[in-house]
Write a protein that holds these residues in place. Structure first.
Motif, short mmCIF file in Angstrom:
data_model
loop_
_atom_site.label_atom_id
_atom_site.label_comp_id
_atom_site.label_asym_id
_atom_site.label_seq_id
_atom_site.Cartn_x
_atom_site.Cartn_y
_atom_site.Cartn_z
N GLN A 144 -28.30 8.08 -128.79
CA GLN A 144 -29.18 9.23 -128.98
C GLN A 144 -28.97 9.88 -130.34
O GLN A 144 -29.40 11.01 -130.58
N ALA A 145 -28.29 9.17 -131.23
CA ALA A 145 -27.93 9.73 -132.54
C ALA A 145 -28.45 8.89 -133.70
O ALA A 145 -27.99 9.04 -134.82
N HIS A 146 -29.40 8.02 -133.43
CA HIS A 146 -29.93 7.18 -134.49
C HIS A 146 -30.73 8.02 -135.50
O HIS A 146 -31.21 9.12 -135.16
N PRO A 147 -30.87 7.54 -136.73
CA PRO A 147 -31.67 8.27 -137.72
C PRO A 147 -33.06 8.62 -137.18
O PRO A 147 -33.71 7.81 -136.54
N VAL A 246 -20.53 21.56 -126.93
CA VAL A 246 -21.93 21.34 -127.32
C VAL A 246 -21.93 20.55 -128.61
O VAL A 246 -21.33 20.96 -129.61
N TYR A 247 -22.62 19.41 -128.60
CA TYR A 247 -22.70 18.55 -129.78
C TYR A 247 -24.15 18.49 -130.26
O TYR A 247 -25.09 18.49 -129.46
N GLY A 248 -24.30 18.41 -131.57
CA GLY A 248 -25.63 18.28 -132.15
C GLY A 248 -25.64 17.24 -133.25
O GLY A 248 -24.64 17.01 -133.93
N VAL A 249 -26.80 16.59 -133.41
CA VAL A 249 -26.95 15.58 -134.45
C VAL A 249 -28.42 15.55 -134.87
O VAL A 249 -29.30 15.97 -134.11
N GLY A 250 -28.67 15.09 -136.08
CA GLY A 250 -30.03 14.97 -136.56
C GLY A 250 -30.55 16.18 -137.29
O GLY A 250 -31.73 16.28 -137.59
#
Length: 296
Positions: A144-147, A246-250
């Motif tokens: 769920q962390a792809h570009p 809580v983690y976030g990416v993008g």
């Protein structure tokens, strides 16, 4: 409409399953913070109670709910759930991942106004008894962390942060008198040392995720964002720890304004603190409007 979007993250466990008063107290507390997103973990599903609880939560919070199904192969009837304020987000697609999860997470991809990119929301609980399975669950989250993907994943990790500044707060494993818990929350290195299980956190960060509480603490020096979230009434387990994260990416990490850990009244109805993540609305819309980065 405020300038901030509030995401509530709370492992309520079985609060209310046998005591409606506790459930009502939890909902009253949540309502007072007016969340736009509520990510709930360990939501019990005994028969018709699941639908009743969902209806009560939707009515009290003015939100629309999504319930993941319990894992039929697990020895428990709990799973994650999610509630969204319909005037803030429109549903794009609800997904309910199963493998490799011990407790099924709840995943919903939502749209915000006319932003072209979806926001990928996940409510989750990692396995509480198998460190290797937690690694598989964390590995799934890297998908769920792809570009081009904007993801916020939150819940109970049942593991520890790899941050050097927080490691000194980890349990002193040689002093833990519960051998089962020690086995469940540690891993053994190649040279025979038993260490806190920080591997899911490391894996997620290697994939690009950021721990949003650490980001807030580092940028604004609000160290309270790193307060413990669980283990307050478990002296045999090494004391309170920050295992709900809580983690976030993008790019969503750029929109974070604050992370608040609510203990006090929250611990009257659950053995986990309530987390409140506040996102800057304008910054989030900018993140969701960026050109999609193609995968390489």
């Amino acid at each position: 409409m405020t300038d901030m979007i509030t995401v509530a993250v709370w492992n309520l466990g079985t609060a209310g399953a046998a005591d409606a008063g506790r459930a009502d107290a939890a909902l009253d507390m949540l309502a007072s913070y007016e969340p736009d997103v509520f990510l709930q973990q360990d939501d019990p599903r005994p028969g018709a109670y699941a639908a009743q609880r969902k209806d009560r939560t939707e009515s009290r919070l003015g939100m629309h709910g999504f319930l993941a199904a319990p894992n039929p192969t697990a020895d428990t009837s709990i799973a994650a759930s999610m509630y969204l304020r319909p005037d803030v987000f429109s549903q794009s697609r609800a997904v309910y991942p199963t493998k490799p999860w011990q407790l099924h997470p709840c995943q919903v991809r939502v749209r915000m106004d006319d932003c072209p990119l979806p926001l990928n929301l996940l409510s989750l609980t990692m396995c509480d008894f198998d460190a290797d399975l937690r690694m598989h669950e964390a590995a799934w989250l890297t998908t769920q962390a792809h570009p081009g993907m904007v993801t916020l994943a939150a819940g109970s990790t049942n593991s520890y942060t790899s941050s050097l500044t927080e490691r000194e707060a980890h349990p002193a494993w040689e002093e833990i008198t519960d051998p089962a818990f020690r086995t469940q929350r540690t891993f053994v290195t190649f040279d025979g040392r038993r260490c806190s299980d920080v591997r899911p956190d490391l894996l997620l960060k290697n994939a690009g995720y950021q721990d949003l509480a650490q980001r807030v603490a580092g940028h604004s020096r609000r160290g309270a964002a790193l307060n413990p979230t669980a283990g307050y009434n478990k002296p045999l387990h090494g004391g309170p720890q920050r295992t709900d994260r809580v983690y976030g990416v993008g790019g969503i990490e750029d929109a974070v304004g604050d992370v608040e850990v609510i203990c006090g009244e929250a611990l009257d109805v659950s053995d986990h603190a309530l987390l409140l993540v506040r996102l800057n609305r304008r910054a989030l819309k900018q993140v969701l409007t960026r050109p999609r980065t193609p995968a390489r």
